[in-house]
Write an enzyme that holds these catalytic residues in place. Sequence first.
Site: not given
Length: 761
Positions: A469, A499, A349
């Site tokens: 995601d 994610h 991320s």
Amino acid sequence: MRYNQLSYIPTSLETAVAELQALGFAVQQEQAPKESFAIFLRKLFFHFQDTDYPLSHMIATKELDLLSFLASDEALTKEVFDLVALQVLGFIPAVDFTDTQDFIQKIGFPIVFDSQQLLLNLHQLLATRQKSGVTLIDSLVSQGLLPMDNCYHYFNGKALATFDTTSLIREVVYVEAPLDTDQDGQLDLIKVNIIRPKASTAIPSMMTASPYHQGINETANDKKLHRMEGELSPKAPRRITVEPTDFQPLATKPSRLPVNECQETFSHISSYTLNDYFLARGFANLYVSGVGTAGSTGFMTSGDYAQIESFKAVIDWLNGRATAYTSHKRDYQIKADWSNGLVATTGKSYLGTMSTGLATTGVDGLAVIIAEAAISSWYDYYRENGLVCSPGGYPGEDLDVLTELTYSRNLLPGDYLRHNDHYQELLSQQSQALDRQSGDYNQFWHDRNYLPQADRIKCEVVYTHGLQDWNVKPRQVYNIFNALPDSLGKHLFLHHGEHVYMHNWQSIDFREAMNALLCQKMLGQNNGFTLPTIIWQDNQKEQTWKELTAFGGHSKRQIALGEDHVLIDNHYGEEDFKRYGKDFRAFKAELFEGKANQAVIDILLEEDLPINGQACLKLKLKSSENKGILSAQLLDYGKKKRFGDLPAILELDSIDNGQQFAREALKELPFKDSPYRVVTKGVLNLQHRSGLLTIEDIPNDQWISITFHLQPTIYHMAKGDTLRVVLYTTDFEHTIRDNSNYALTLDLEQSYLLIPTDEEE
């Protein structure tokens, strides 16, 4: 379990024998195969003085235990080898399997028995994963096969866990960055937490650039969240223009201060287990949060090249090009004399995003990035096609909200007292610059777009991304991967989770593949390892991965949408509007049940459909007002087995990342019955129907043509499956919640769906 073995490096018989002997397996090329087999097996049980005992608890055939077989005149056959190898790897006869050869086929067992090449078979067996998720050799080393002597030991081109994790060096340094982001007249200092083994040689580093790592301010974050309810405002027609990003670091000079040892240590910092894995194998671990975080100075600039420069300065220090101090007093400098200058970055991320940004600087010393679920353009994270678009699961978040979350200097009361007033001024400027009112691309977002700098990347690149995601959406990795120079070593793992990390999944040897790659790039091991370009998780089969050559097919298949005119109302009754606003998950559930305002088109596939790339809706429509949002989702519709979004725990603490160090759970995406699966989706401001940088009027009640690219994916559907197209206006998870009374009318006969495929032309 099914094997997808990427990390094993085929080797010569001479090398295999030498590596086996170096580990204490007293095998010789001149030995009879069965003799070598017995020597190998007895060494596996090095904890036992009486190795007859564990051998007697294994079986070689349905009639003979292993000890009896080794003492007999029975020949070593494929059937015996396979049955014993499965047990060595943790599979239990009559529990995990009954028919050995059927099970071998089912799990894709990677070793093909050859009595004339048995030593090569045994070499590969050591490098093969057990049911528990660790290779056999790693399991043996974790039990003490080799001492923790703080020296490098390799097997099959990969480093083994021989560095002492019970006696690590933990130190803090403050790197001077060529920045003054808080405008206080001093160059910003960047806090670096270092964990490293006591090695006698220079070692490489794993660096995680994590703005979260020094703490997060959830209270400030929650107060800053933006209200999603409001009206979509029509925009004046224009062409958006931006200038090239022009970040210039400040000048610095080599320090003449005296050199000292570390003056600050720490006992614990939350770690990333992939880093832990490499720490036990002789790689330092660095955790850096960058400007505007607790222990550092500066302002949280959130995603721009000033923030990236604060991480780049650390790589410069590791290579002797920047200064680090022992404390904020700046009275002593400290050298990274333990470092060989080579760095791999890790993390998911925001962390992976900083890896991409760092790579686009072309900084010397950055050898590899392992970027998971990484952002390549911050506009595409918080906006989409001219609309404010919240990341999946976080309605109301924007970049200034993220700034509040990560500006952890305000968690230190003294820093808050001295700097908060100025911080609020800078934050206010940031809130204005991101232009939440229009949702347009502008210079602020262009300065946080790494794609124009992709040609500056020169390190090896590894990306992982979930095709489910909807936080960091697949377009992020699609765009950066396809923008990379062809001359680069570039690799992409695409899975069907959301994610999430994937290094501890049972079905793929990701950790070991990274070990082989990093040993090659950072420790000078000429191991011949080659990682495929794209490794894609097959959505039609459990625990199956395939090698592909491209993300984005060159062929197109046109699919008709129907013959009718359909009407999509935007307006909801007050009760439903409030209910959906309070719980966007209720909206999603009812959307997929056909209960929301929507048009649904079901397409029964008459042949297989291998989707690869960005599906595109070519639509003819009109709006009853001079504005409009169009949202779309494609579903694989109908009950069948599909992957879940989140990996499930198969076994707790089964993975040892060293020698009894940093254990973690073995996981895998579940494969189970479900009523549908989102294949892809997207949202569009109809004023941007010709492109992101072009704003056009929407004439009331007049037909217009639009081109609407959905998020890219790779997803295979079979003949007889149903592809469902769902079209609607407001998306309560992502877009502004505009409840005004307008409607869209679609002419399906003049509309179609264009699907990119990986078929040959």
